[in-house]
Design an enzyme around this catalytic site. Sequence first.
Site, PDB file in Angstrom:
ATOM      1  CG  ASP A  43      -0.395  -0.067   2.512  1.00  0.00           C
ATOM      2  OD1 ASP A  43       0.840  -0.148   2.606  1.00  0.00           O
ATOM      3  OD2 ASP A  43      -1.146  -0.037   3.504  1.00  0.00           O
ATOM      4  CB  SER A  44       4.576   1.735  -0.086  1.00  0.00           C
ATOM      5  OG  SER A  44       4.837   0.619  -0.920  1.00  0.00           O
ATOM      6  CG  ASP A  82       0.334  -4.077   2.030  1.00  0.00           C
ATOM      7  OD1 ASP A  82       0.464  -4.943   2.909  1.00  0.00           O
ATOM      8  OD2 ASP A  82       1.169  -3.161   1.848  1.00  0.00           O
ATOM      9  CD  GLU A 112       0.530  -1.443   8.028  1.00  0.00           C
ATOM     10  OE1 GLU A 112       0.261  -0.695   8.989  1.00  0.00           O
ATOM     11  OE2 GLU A 112       0.963  -1.028   6.937  1.00  0.00           O
ATOM     12  CD  GLU A 174       7.846  -0.377   7.484  1.00  0.00           C
ATOM     13  OE1 GLU A 174       6.829  -1.032   7.196  1.00  0.00           O
ATOM     14  OE2 GLU A 174       8.079   0.755   7.026  1.00  0.00           O
TER      15      GLU A 174
HETATM   16  O1  KIV Z   1       3.599  -1.168   1.497  1.00  0.00           O
HETATM   17  C1  KIV Z   1       4.788  -1.522   1.533  1.00  0.00           C
HETATM   18  O2  KIV Z   1       5.604  -1.193   0.663  1.00  0.00           O
HETATM   19  C2  KIV Z   1       5.223  -2.328   2.657  1.00  0.00           C
HETATM   20  C3  KIV Z   1       6.686  -2.594   2.804  1.00  0.00           C
HETATM   21  C4  KIV Z   1       7.350  -1.425   3.394  1.00  0.00           C
HETATM   22  C5  KIV Z   1       6.968  -3.818   3.571  1.00  0.00           C
HETATM   23  O3  KIV Z   1       4.422  -2.741   3.443  1.00  0.00           O
END
Ligand code: KIV
Length: 247
Positions: A43-44, A82, A112, A174
């Site tokens: 979700d980044s 995610d 998460e 993380e």
């Molecule tokens: O969303 C993402 O890129 C992540 C990574 C930082 C593990 O969750």
Amino acid sequence: MLSIKEIQNKKKNGEKVSVITAYDFAFAKMAEAAHIDQILVGDSLANVMLGYSSTREIGMNEMIIFTRGVSKGAPNTHIISDMPYLSDSNPTLALENAKLLLDAGAHSVKLEGAKEDVIEILLKNNIPVMGHLGLLPQTAKSFKQFGKTSEEADQLLKDAMTIDKLGVYSMVLEHVPETLGTLISHRVSAVTIGIGAGESTDGQVLVLHDVLGLNGGKIPPFAKKFANIFEIGVQGISDYIQSIAKK
Ligand code: KIV
């Protein structure tokens, strides 16, 4: 494509698991060509693809679209998607949303926090789960390292043991102290995937835009740039503009 069993066997055999984020067709194709073990549609994407300041600003619609693109670009690679903010806020909703991500092409989902009832229902429905502990961008108040105080360290270890026992096949750690990354990796049978958690985790994950220098700006202290595609791109577009001007 690596199966969950093969990913777990890598830990047993002392081989590292490589994971990178990707969000679209072209870069997923690139990651697969480089033989990455797993691609995370993180979700980044809210930050690096859409320019938002928080991962809380995207939802299932975006995750489904980007997961589809990645699954077309990397048909032979294990894809993790995610669960976006609030999409897993109760077990029934989480199950519904996880199924949508699998329909879009994901092979497992990442969520998460130690959300026990959510993890339980997903596993009961044969949806493989990757956990995510330590710094949790969806709910964190600060982006400081997590696990420096003894309370945080105890909580992290407890959460890791809990989700391991439930049966997650893997977990992201993380931005946690290296000592904790190492300790948890020894204590749990799940495959630990570190990002800013030291060298001793069972594998590593980085954000594609940091690895390739795609966005031109600063990268987090624990990330590493292996190429500078932003500069190459600016040069290529400038050359194109020049070629038009000459005609
Ligand atoms: O969303 C993402 O890129 C992540 C990574 C930082 C593990 O969750």
